[in-house]
Motif scaffolding. Structure first.
Motif, short mmCIF file in Angstrom:
data_model
loop_
_atom_site.label_atom_id
_atom_site.label_comp_id
_atom_site.label_asym_id
_atom_site.label_seq_id
_atom_site.Cartn_x
_atom_site.Cartn_y
_atom_site.Cartn_z
N ASP A 16 0.65 -1.62 -0.33
CA ASP A 16 0.03 -0.09 0.01
C ASP A 16 0.73 1.19 -0.05
OD1 ASP A 16 -2.49 -1.47 -0.12
OD2 ASP A 16 -2.50 -1.47 2.13
N ALA A 17 1.97 1.26 0.99
CA ALA A 17 2.84 2.44 0.82
C ALA A 17 3.57 2.74 -0.05
CB ALA A 17 3.70 2.48 1.96
N ASN A 18 3.70 1.47 -1.32
CA ASN A 18 5.07 1.70 -2.04
C ASN A 18 3.71 2.56 -3.18
OD1 ASN A 18 6.77 0.51 -1.66
ND2 ASN A 18 6.91 -1.28 -1.81
N ALA A 19 2.51 1.46 -3.70
CA ALA A 19 1.63 2.31 -4.09
C ALA A 19 1.44 3.43 -4.36
CB ALA A 19 0.41 0.86 -4.71
N ALA A 20 0.99 4.18 -2.53
CA ALA A 20 0.52 5.33 -3.05
C ALA A 20 1.86 6.24 -3.46
CB ALA A 20 0.49 6.24 -1.23
N GLN A 21 3.32 6.01 -3.11
CA GLN A 21 4.76 6.38 -3.31
C GLN A 21 5.31 6.16 -4.89
OE1 GLN A 21 8.41 5.30 -1.87
NE2 GLN A 21 9.29 7.03 -2.10
N ILE A 22 4.44 5.56 -5.58
CA ILE A 22 4.32 5.53 -7.22
C ILE A 22 3.97 6.18 -7.33
CG2 ILE A 22 4.09 4.03 -8.71
CD1 ILE A 22 5.60 1.02 -7.45
N LYS A 23 2.99 6.24 -7.29
CA LYS A 23 1.32 7.22 -7.64
C LYS A 23 2.18 8.65 -7.69
CE LYS A 23 -3.21 8.46 -6.96
NZ LYS A 23 -4.28 7.75 -8.43
N GLU A 24 2.02 9.40 -6.56
CA GLU A 24 3.18 10.53 -6.43
C GLU A 24 4.04 11.00 -7.42
OE1 GLU A 24 5.20 12.72 -2.72
OE2 GLU A 24 3.74 10.74 -2.14
N LYS A 25 4.93 9.98 -7.25
CA LYS A 25 6.16 10.82 -7.76
C LYS A 25 5.45 10.83 -10.05
CE LYS A 25 8.62 10.84 -4.41
NZ LYS A 25 9.52 11.61 -3.99
N LEU A 26 4.65 9.23 -10.05
CA LEU A 26 4.75 9.22 -12.01
C LEU A 26 3.91 10.47 -11.83
CD1 LEU A 26 4.41 6.12 -12.62
CD2 LEU A 26 6.43 7.04 -12.61
N GLU A 27 3.19 10.50 -11.06
CA GLU A 27 1.32 12.04 -11.62
C GLU A 27 1.90 13.00 -11.56
OE1 GLU A 27 -2.19 10.70 -8.86
OE2 GLU A 27 -2.38 8.97 -10.11
N ALA A 28 3.15 13.35 -10.40
CA ALA A 28 3.68 14.40 -10.58
C ALA A 28 5.10 14.94 -11.51
CB ALA A 28 4.90 14.16 -9.40
N LEU A 29 4.86 14.25 -12.60
CA LEU A 29 6.05 14.91 -13.85
C LEU A 29 5.39 14.71 -14.87
CD1 LEU A 29 8.19 10.88 -13.91
CD2 LEU A 29 8.89 13.17 -12.36
N VAL A 30 3.59 14.90 -14.60
CA VAL A 30 2.89 16.16 -15.44
C VAL A 30 3.59 17.60 -15.69
CG1 VAL A 30 0.83 16.83 -16.50
CG2 VAL A 30 1.05 14.43 -15.53
#
Length: 94
Positions: A16-30
């Motif tokens: 769960d923590a890894n999924a949240a971190q991946i989401k945050e990092k990748l979506e922030a690239l826009v």
């Protein structure tokens, strides 16, 4: 335009923590990576399938190629690769 879809299976530990971190990092690239128009990371709720999905859109193939080597993407990819056990990808023109 190009559609870039990636599916990942997460390691069970800290999923769960890894999924949240991946989401945050990748979506922030826009807005950071030229030509990256959209990036959405979502969790799969169907048992037995891949756990996490990245749906992204780029202005073209050159933008996708630039994304692959962009320093911010490379940092995010390090986090992804530490958290996953498997990956599949599909790139297509739309």
């Amino acid at each position: 335009m190009v559609r870039h879809i990636v599916l990942w299976k997460l390691k069970e530990e800290n999923a769960d923590a890894n999924a949240a971190q991946i989401k945050e990092k990748l979506e922030a690239l826009v807005g950071v990576v030229d030509g990256l128009l959209k990036a959405e990371v979502t969790r799969n709720f169907t048992p037995g399938g891949y756990d996490l999905c990245l749906y992204s859109e780029f202005t073209g193939k050159a933008a996708l190629e630039g994304y692959q080597v962009h320093p911010q993407h490379l940092k995010a990819r390090e986090i992804v690769h530490q958290a996953i056990t498997d990956r599949v990808v599909c790139d297509s023109e739309i």
